[in-house]
Design a protein around this motif. Sequence first.
Motif, PDB file in Angstrom:
ATOM      1  N   GLU A  71       0.648  -1.196   0.084  1.00 32.57           N
ATOM      2  CA  GLU A  71      -0.040   0.060  -0.011  1.00 32.57           C
ATOM      3  C   GLU A  71       0.722   1.228   0.145  1.00 32.57           C
ATOM      4  O   GLU A  71       0.435   2.196  -0.673  1.00 32.57           O
ATOM      5  CB  GLU A  71      -0.990   0.135   1.136  1.00 32.57           C
ATOM      6  N   TYR A  72       1.970   1.224   0.694  1.00 32.94           N
ATOM      7  CA  TYR A  72       2.853   2.354   0.912  1.00 32.94           C
ATOM      8  C   TYR A  72       3.465   2.655  -0.547  1.00 32.94           C
ATOM      9  O   TYR A  72       3.624   3.745  -1.032  1.00 32.94           O
ATOM     10  CB  TYR A  72       3.885   2.126   1.856  1.00 32.94           C
ATOM     11  N   ARG A  73       4.149   1.557  -0.957  1.00 35.48           N
ATOM     12  CA  ARG A  73       4.836   1.634  -2.212  1.00 35.48           C
ATOM     13  C   ARG A  73       4.129   2.104  -3.467  1.00 35.48           C
ATOM     14  O   ARG A  73       4.702   2.537  -4.375  1.00 35.48           O
ATOM     15  CB  ARG A  73       5.689   0.333  -2.338  1.00 35.48           C
ATOM     16  N   SER A  74       2.826   1.765  -3.452  1.00 37.16           N
ATOM     17  CA  SER A  74       1.956   1.942  -4.594  1.00 37.16           C
ATOM     18  C   SER A  74       1.781   3.633  -4.908  1.00 37.16           C
ATOM     19  O   SER A  74       1.380   3.929  -5.768  1.00 37.16           O
ATOM     20  CB  SER A  74       0.624   1.367  -4.295  1.00 37.16           C
TER      21      SER A  74
ATOM     22  N   GLU B 226      10.926   4.993  -4.706  1.00 38.41           N
ATOM     23  CA  GLU B 226      11.687   4.226  -3.694  1.00 38.41           C
ATOM     24  C   GLU B 226      11.406   2.802  -4.087  1.00 38.41           C
ATOM     25  O   GLU B 226      10.583   2.294  -4.473  1.00 38.41           O
ATOM     26  CB  GLU B 226      10.702   4.343  -2.259  1.00 38.41           C
ATOM     27  N   GLU B 227      12.808   2.060  -3.783  1.00 38.03           N
ATOM     28  CA  GLU B 227      12.636   0.743  -4.365  1.00 38.03           C
ATOM     29  C   GLU B 227      11.891  -0.183  -3.670  1.00 38.03           C
ATOM     30  O   GLU B 227      12.059  -0.159  -2.444  1.00 38.03           O
ATOM     31  CB  GLU B 227      14.345   0.311  -4.569  1.00 38.03           C
ATOM     32  N   VAL B 228      11.408  -1.160  -4.624  1.00 37.58           N
ATOM     33  CA  VAL B 228      10.205  -2.141  -3.818  1.00 37.58           C
ATOM     34  C   VAL B 228      11.123  -3.196  -3.155  1.00 37.58           C
ATOM     35  O   VAL B 228      10.746  -3.393  -1.956  1.00 37.58           O
ATOM     36  CB  VAL B 228       9.310  -2.878  -4.967  1.00 37.58           C
ATOM     37  N   ASN B 229      11.976  -3.699  -3.889  1.00 40.61           N
ATOM     38  CA  ASN B 229      12.594  -4.761  -3.042  1.00 40.61           C
ATOM     39  C   ASN B 229      14.392  -3.995  -2.430  1.00 40.61           C
ATOM     40  O   ASN B 229      14.663  -3.464  -2.791  1.00 40.61           O
ATOM     41  CB  ASN B 229      13.476  -5.805  -4.127  1.00 40.61           C
ATOM     42  N   LEU B 230      14.185  -4.569  -1.366  1.00 43.83           N
ATOM     43  CA  LEU B 230      15.097  -3.860  -0.037  1.00 43.83           C
ATOM     44  C   LEU B 230      16.401  -4.417  -0.236  1.00 43.83           C
ATOM     45  O   LEU B 230      17.288  -3.922   0.595  1.00 43.83           O
ATOM     46  CB  LEU B 230      14.391  -3.676   1.251  1.00 43.83           C
TER      47      LEU B 230
ATOM     48  N   ALA C  77       2.832  -6.268  -9.041  1.00 48.00           N
ATOM     49  CA  ALA C  77       1.627  -5.311  -9.580  1.00 48.00           C
ATOM     50  C   ALA C  77       0.353  -5.937  -9.000  1.00 48.00           C
ATOM     51  O   ALA C  77      -0.452  -4.971  -8.498  1.00 48.00           O
ATOM     52  CB  ALA C  77       1.601  -5.970 -11.239  1.00 48.00           C
ATOM     53  N   LYS C  78       0.246  -7.072  -8.853  1.00 49.09           N
ATOM     54  CA  LYS C  78      -1.196  -7.325  -8.048  1.00 49.09           C
ATOM     55  C   LYS C  78      -1.270  -6.807  -6.517  1.00 49.09           C
ATOM     56  O   LYS C  78      -2.389  -6.566  -6.145  1.00 49.09           O
ATOM     57  CB  LYS C  78      -1.636  -8.966  -8.015  1.00 49.09           C
ATOM     58  N   GLU C  79      -0.151  -6.998  -6.021  1.00 44.98           N
ATOM     59  CA  GLU C  79      -0.018  -6.666  -4.279  1.00 44.98           C
ATOM     60  C   GLU C  79      -0.389  -5.055  -4.417  1.00 44.98           C
ATOM     61  O   GLU C  79      -1.057  -4.685  -3.342  1.00 44.98           O
ATOM     62  CB  GLU C  79       1.235  -6.844  -3.792  1.00 44.98           C
TER      63      GLU C  79
END
Length: 764
Positions: A317-320, A325-329, A630-632
Amino acid sequence: MNKILQKEHFSEKVFKLVIEAPLIAKSRKAGHFVIVRVGEKGERMPLTIAAADPVKGTITLVVQEVGLSSTRLCELNVGDYITDVVGPLGKATHIENFGTVVCAGGGVGVAPMLPIVQALKAAGNRVITVLAGRTKELIILEKEMRESSDEVIIMTDDGSYGQKGLVTEGVEAVIKREKVDKCFAIGPAIMMKFVCLLTKKYDIPTDVSLNTIMVDGTGMCGACRITVGGKTKFVCVDGPEFDGHQVDFDEMLKRMGAFKDIERGEIHKLDTKPATCEAEQAASGRNAEWREALRKSMKPKERVAIPRVKMNELDPEYRSHSRKEEVNLGLSEEQALTEAKRCLDCANPSCMEGCPVGIDIPGFVKNIERGEFLEAARTLKKTSALPAVCGRVCPQEKQCESKCIHLKMGHEAVAIGYLERFAADYERESGQISVPEIAAKNGIKIAVVGSGPAGLSFAGDMAKMGYDVTVFEALHEIGGVLKYGIPEFRLPNKIVDVEIENLSKMGVTFVKDCIVGKTISVEDLESEGFKGIFVASGAGLPNFMNIPGENSINIMSSNEYLTRVNLMDAASEDADTPVTFGKRVAVIGGGNTAMDSVRTARRLGAEKAMIIYRRSEAEMPARLEEVKHAKEEGVEFLTLHNPIEYIADEKGRVKQVVLQKMELGEPDASGRRSPVAIPGATVTLDIDMAIVSVGVSPNPIVPNSIPGLELGRKGTIAVNDDMQSSIPTIYAGGDIVRGGATVILAMGDGRRAAAAMDRQLRQA
């Protein structure tokens, strides 16, 4: 950067600028244009070259203050530098002895008309020039036009100079008094439309210049597509000049207004001015004592029993809502050490068979297991110029990891991609970035066309072998598709910049804003002493579906959309480049680029973001991780549907898409089951934006500029197994050969070409 040498004020908002640009001046012909950018956040702006002096190395541009970007340019003064000037671009005007020619120029369109008038006169034509403007003050270059014309007719709207009336009245007066064989018209789109309607009535062939609707100018975005003779054309590649009687001006006028509302809101930015080495033993082979000790430290069944690590990720929800900000940390040190233990250090590592660049996978993984993270990074960089990039965007599940022995044992593959990223990131964050060993310089110059993954990989290998490598890039940023195509939430620009800086430390020279085939030719490179050329110019020409309504406003290619957002940072408040913020966005396609586009749309505020794909999800070529992400993030998937028509509102903006329902038939050449339309089954969806992501074609600028170069059926460069073209000194790789592929396959092409070119040059 290009210095302004002269500035002349033609009228209140029209300026003539003489700019230092020796390479462009040398190559420019009548009809050519340049792309100009002012400031690091500036928009790319097309301007036709009004004049050029190859001796002085200058070009002349005439600019009218219209919006934010043109005003920024006009505010510069003598001695100031323009951030980027790229060209010459477009096809040169076709000049011959037509007979009597009428040249109609309106407003600042008079400037690009001047070199055409001069060329027509030199070819022996009788040239009658009609200059038009609202008032006397807006009539420009009259003296220069009179010097190259047999007659000049002046038309002003208010009658303050010359004759009172419109340009069409001046043109028709000439047609009625004498036979006219050809007409050229350049100016506002509405002016060109009515000139063409007039000349069509008299059956006079008419050419028009349409460069005002371009965005990029190098053929990679598709924003400048227009309908000519019922077919879609790209102004920057196929033009900018076209048969005016075949142009759909009504469609063009609507598309030209696509960003007017945004530009009105952006002009306020002009109200205020902005204030001005550690010694370590090199990694050894499998029989090194430390490798044997590691293998003996755990039994194979104990290693296999360790579950595969899970990548740490930002909250969906935050990253959408977070664009950069990179999704994978990435993995922690503890996670990386544990995952590395899963590798069995096979005697015949099948994982390496799946790696297009031949990375020593067990070597770097085992260095991670023993805690030698910097050594792991060094091992990677022996064969990969871009380990931090590959660890993020390569489809390891279809390549190295698909060959992992764990799969045959019924377990998940070792997370090779995660470990590659970890090693490269650790080195970067440590500040102890190593430079690969470089052979003694041999003094041989090598040119690389394009700075995408194929070009960078080739450049790195050739530099390591001692060659003097220069990379020529058409854009104002180095990195190619890594910069303009892949969003920062998947591949941050800072990661790419570090990889490029490492190549610079290896001695690779980068030249921006230089289009081989336009700014300079292959012959120019050869005359400057370059002994080998590697073409890696990519496949940046977007494909469209050619269905009704596809040229409506707010329908764009993924290339255009991602270029605006990624390369030009259009979604930022301080950027000059506009972008549409759709609320109901349909993305057509099922590849990684489609996923990048739809996930970007979500981050730009789309309330409903949809993937529309004609096959089932199982046939999607996108990485499984990208589909999962994408689904998340709330993306909807509408599979087994295919667009057949777009419907626009009264302003030409897309408002609906008509979808044909599909079912799967027999497998096609790709091995995927072919989609078959279900007769009579359609559905119509409300949308306000569509992004077309159905593949790309090779950019024709470079291939078409090289005489004798053999091309494939779809415009790709034909090469042998060594990536050598039909011209022995020219090699090619990446998308310009494959027509569209992954980053790692392009890098593999670069490595293969470097090895082959090195062999050829050593034998010469």
